[in-house]
Design a protein around this motif. Sequence first.
Motif, PDB file in Angstrom:
ATOM      1  N   CYS A   1       0.755  -1.196   0.067  1.00  0.00           N
ATOM      2  CA  CYS A   1      -0.128  -0.008  -0.012  1.00  0.00           C
ATOM      3  C   CYS A   1       0.942   1.235   0.126  1.00  0.00           C
ATOM      4  O   CYS A   1       0.413   2.113  -0.623  1.00  0.00           O
ATOM      5  CB  CYS A   1      -0.915  -0.230   1.180  1.00  0.00           C
ATOM      6  SG  CYS A   1      -2.105  -1.185   1.155  1.00  0.00           S
ATOM      7  N   SER A   2       1.960   1.166   0.807  1.00  0.00           N
ATOM      8  CA  SER A   2       2.909   2.372   0.694  1.00  0.00           C
ATOM      9  C   SER A   2       3.235   2.875  -0.565  1.00  0.00           C
ATOM     10  O   SER A   2       3.558   4.090  -0.699  1.00  0.00           O
ATOM     11  CB  SER A   2       3.866   2.234   1.621  1.00  0.00           C
ATOM     12  OG  SER A   2       4.610   1.270   1.487  1.00  0.00           O
ATOM     13  N   SER A   3       3.374   1.977  -1.495  1.00  0.00           N
ATOM     14  CA  SER A   3       3.852   2.449  -2.711  1.00  0.00           C
ATOM     15  C   SER A   3       2.828   2.197  -3.989  1.00  0.00           C
ATOM     16  O   SER A   3       3.183   2.458  -5.111  1.00  0.00           O
ATOM     17  CB  SER A   3       5.003   1.512  -3.208  1.00  0.00           C
ATOM     18  OG  SER A   3       4.501   0.084  -3.450  1.00  0.00           O
ATOM     19  N   CYS A   4       1.622   2.553  -3.393  1.00  0.00           N
ATOM     20  CA  CYS A   4       0.364   2.683  -4.379  1.00  0.00           C
ATOM     21  C   CYS A   4      -0.023   4.036  -4.478  1.00  0.00           C
ATOM     22  O   CYS A   4       0.200   4.936  -3.266  1.00  0.00           O
ATOM     23  CB  CYS A   4      -0.743   1.721  -3.659  1.00  0.00           C
ATOM     24  SG  CYS A   4      -2.068   2.048  -4.566  1.00  0.00           S
TER      25      CYS A   4
ATOM     26  N   GLY B   1     -12.750   6.556   4.936  1.00  0.00           N
ATOM     27  CA  GLY B   1     -12.990   6.803   6.577  1.00  0.00           C
ATOM     28  C   GLY B   1     -12.240   5.792   7.411  1.00  0.00           C
ATOM     29  O   GLY B   1     -12.315   5.469   8.406  1.00  0.00           O
ATOM     30  N   LYS B   2     -11.273   5.047   6.716  1.00  0.00           N
ATOM     31  CA  LYS B   2     -10.647   3.794   7.384  1.00  0.00           C
ATOM     32  C   LYS B   2      -9.080   3.939   6.827  1.00  0.00           C
ATOM     33  O   LYS B   2      -8.779   4.312   5.973  1.00  0.00           O
ATOM     34  CB  LYS B   2     -11.073   2.621   7.228  1.00  0.00           C
ATOM     35  CG  LYS B   2     -12.507   2.247   7.736  1.00  0.00           C
ATOM     36  CD  LYS B   2     -12.901   1.014   7.470  1.00  0.00           C
ATOM     37  CE  LYS B   2     -14.295   0.646   8.227  1.00  0.00           C
ATOM     38  NZ  LYS B   2     -14.897  -0.579   8.147  1.00  0.00           N
ATOM     39  N   GLN B   3      -8.177   3.328   7.684  1.00  0.00           N
ATOM     40  CA  GLN B   3      -6.842   3.290   7.352  1.00  0.00           C
ATOM     41  C   GLN B   3      -6.346   1.749   6.908  1.00  0.00           C
ATOM     42  O   GLN B   3      -6.965   0.623   7.427  1.00  0.00           O
ATOM     43  CB  GLN B   3      -5.954   3.707   8.326  1.00  0.00           C
ATOM     44  CG  GLN B   3      -6.059   5.423   8.625  1.00  0.00           C
ATOM     45  CD  GLN B   3      -5.006   5.902   9.690  1.00  0.00           C
ATOM     46  OE1 GLN B   3      -4.184   4.886  10.352  1.00  0.00           O
ATOM     47  NE2 GLN B   3      -4.835   6.936   9.687  1.00  0.00           N
ATOM     48  N   VAL B   4      -5.573   1.805   6.115  1.00  0.00           N
ATOM     49  CA  VAL B   4      -4.828   0.622   5.600  1.00  0.00           C
ATOM     50  C   VAL B   4      -3.537   0.613   6.250  1.00  0.00           C
ATOM     51  O   VAL B   4      -2.816   1.447   6.160  1.00  0.00           O
ATOM     52  CB  VAL B   4      -4.826   0.412   4.031  1.00  0.00           C
ATOM     53  CG1 VAL B   4      -6.297   0.385   3.378  1.00  0.00           C
ATOM     54  CG2 VAL B   4      -4.079   1.520   3.338  1.00  0.00           C
ATOM     55  N   ALA B   5      -3.063  -0.638   6.354  1.00  0.00           N
ATOM     56  CA  ALA B   5      -1.451  -0.896   6.710  1.00  0.00           C
ATOM     57  C   ALA B   5      -0.462  -0.458   5.487  1.00  0.00           C
ATOM     58  O   ALA B   5      -0.987  -0.813   4.499  1.00  0.00           O
ATOM     59  CB  ALA B   5      -1.161  -2.284   7.170  1.00  0.00           C
TER      60      ALA B   5
ATOM     61  N   ALA C   1       4.864   5.893   7.782  1.00  0.00           N
ATOM     62  CA  ALA C   1       4.035   5.700   8.773  1.00  0.00           C
ATOM     63  C   ALA C   1       3.495   4.241   8.485  1.00  0.00           C
ATOM     64  O   ALA C   1       3.700   3.697   7.387  1.00  0.00           O
ATOM     65  CB  ALA C   1       2.825   6.808   8.084  1.00  0.00           C
ATOM     66  N   ALA C   2       3.021   3.841   9.640  1.00  0.00           N
ATOM     67  CA  ALA C   2       2.707   2.479   9.645  1.00  0.00           C
ATOM     68  C   ALA C   2       1.268   2.230   8.930  1.00  0.00           C
ATOM     69  O   ALA C   2       1.016   1.030   8.471  1.00  0.00           O
ATOM     70  CB  ALA C   2       2.373   2.062  11.068  1.00  0.00           C
ATOM     71  N   ALA C   3       0.477   3.297   8.893  1.00  0.00           N
ATOM     72  CA  ALA C   3      -0.812   3.295   8.116  1.00  0.00           C
ATOM     73  C   ALA C   3      -1.287   4.611   7.610  1.00  0.00           C
ATOM     74  O   ALA C   3      -0.521   5.580   7.967  1.00  0.00           O
ATOM     75  CB  ALA C   3      -1.892   2.711   9.044  1.00  0.00           C
ATOM     76  N   GLY C   4      -2.068   4.570   6.748  1.00  0.00           N
ATOM     77  CA  GLY C   4      -2.618   5.544   6.222  1.00  0.00           C
ATOM     78  C   GLY C   4      -4.081   5.590   5.407  1.00  0.00           C
ATOM     79  O   GLY C   4      -4.329   4.374   5.266  1.00  0.00           O
ATOM     80  N   GLY C   5      -4.776   6.556   5.040  1.00  0.00           N
ATOM     81  CA  GLY C   5      -5.828   6.642   4.453  1.00  0.00           C
ATOM     82  C   GLY C   5      -5.677   6.004   2.991  1.00  0.00           C
ATOM     83  O   GLY C   5      -4.765   6.000   2.242  1.00  0.00           O
TER      84      GLY C   5
END
Length: 102
Positions: free
Chosen positions: A64-67, A86-90, A76-80
Amino acid sequence: MQSNRRVFLMQVATASGALALAGTAQAQAMVAETDAQAAALGYKADATKVDKTKFPKYAAGQACSSCTLYQGKAGAAAGGCPIFAGKQVAAKGWCNSYVKKA
């Protein structure tokens, strides 16, 4: 009498502002892998656990961090994510909507 009214109004304004800020500062909930939408998209909080036969689009190193859709800060460990409003992903997660950042 008027000075008491002014003090009261200033206190109400200050308290209202503080409550508004507190509401926006609360952390968003994390997406659960069992959520209907998450399950349909094959979301996994740990990308290394993606079923490669079920989701052949997955490639090692995708997360997800490279999406393009990931809205978290670097490191960050998580983000929108707009897919899961309304929720975060790892940050180390993955789903079938993955699109590599340009």
